[in-house]
Write an enzyme that holds these catalytic residues in place. Structure first.
Site, PDB file in Angstrom:
ATOM      1  N   PRO A  93       8.591 -10.176 -13.130  1.00  0.00           N
ATOM      2  CA  PRO A  93       9.457 -10.974 -14.005  1.00  0.00           C
ATOM      3  C   PRO A  93       9.945 -12.270 -13.357  1.00  0.00           C
ATOM      4  CG  PRO A  93      10.033  -8.684 -14.195  1.00  0.00           C
ATOM      5  CD  PRO A  93       9.041  -8.787 -13.061  1.00  0.00           C
ATOM      6  N   CYS A  94       9.802 -13.354 -14.119  1.00  0.00           N
ATOM      7  CA  CYS A  94      10.159 -14.669 -13.596  1.00  0.00           C
ATOM      8  C   CYS A  94      11.582 -15.095 -13.953  1.00  0.00           C
ATOM      9  CB  CYS A  94       9.174 -15.709 -14.109  1.00  0.00           C
ATOM     10  SG  CYS A  94       9.204 -15.901 -15.898  1.00  0.00           S
ATOM     11  N   GLN A  95      12.206 -14.462 -14.944  1.00  0.00           N
ATOM     12  CA  GLN A  95      13.520 -14.901 -15.395  1.00  0.00           C
ATOM     13  C   GLN A  95      14.551 -15.003 -14.268  1.00  0.00           C
ATOM     14  OE1 GLN A  95      11.707 -12.454 -16.703  1.00  0.00           O
ATOM     15  NE2 GLN A  95      11.616 -12.612 -18.931  1.00  0.00           N
TER      16      GLN A  95
END
Length: 190
Positions: free
Chosen positions: A24-26
């Site tokens: 996940p990049c968030q």
């Protein structure tokens, strides 16, 4: 099949030669809250499960992907991830990374991502050296969509019209002029 990587015991993964993951990049995005590893939803910790799977299964190679912000905004975290990848399984992997913009590889969208490549030292052919791909010519979005510029002369007035063609064979009959109704913002450049 496990729906939650945090509940997946690494030893239960099937054996494999190549492991690909985009965690996940968030938590690391410059557009997000920037909580990094302290992400309230636990997304920043998924890399720990990926590293555990790599260390347990020891594939011949792996490719990990995330946003550029992991390197630029969360550099201490990124260095820690690299160190863990390089030292897992008794330093079994040669690990490198590069920030790549997809626009440099024929995709008409500016998306900078960090790619991390790991090669199992024992599985490498003697003399092999991994090289990153060479950037290509950038393709303007208008070109990718098949838009083309045409010159038109109307008496003393000369202008440029941008047209979009649906299919090459019916180019003459299915053109839509954007000069009369230009899109909002910046139009296609091509």
């Amino acid at each position: 099949m496990f729906k939650d990587i945090s509940l997946r015991p690494p030893r239960e993964l099937p054996d494999h030669d190549f492991y690909v993951a985009g965690f996940p990049c968030q938590p690391f995005s410059t557009m997000g809250v920037g909580q990094g590893m302290r992400d309230a939803r636990g997304r920043g910790l998924i890399i720990n499960h990926i590293i555990s799977a790599l260390a347990t299964k020891r594939p011949r190679a792996f490719l990990l992907e995330n946003v550029k912000g992991l390197v630029t905004q969360h550099n201490a975290t990124f260095k820690n991830i690299l160190q863990r990848l390089r030292h897992m399984a008794g330093s079994a992997y040669k690990v490198g990374f590069k920030i790549i913009d997809t626009a440099d590889f024929g995709i008409p969208q500016h998306r900078e991502r960090v790619y991390i490549v790991g090669l199992l030292r024992d599985a490498m052919v003697p003399g092999f050296s991994f090289t990153w791909p060479t950037p290509r010519r950038r393709i303007p979005l208008g070109t990718a969509l098949g838009w083309r510029k045409t010159r038109q002369t109307r008496g003393a007035q000369e202008g440029t019209t941008i047209s979009r063609t649906r299919h090459a064979q019916d180019a003459k009959t299915s053109q839509t002029s954007l000069a009369q109704h230009p899109p909002e913002g910046r139009g296609p450049q091509g």
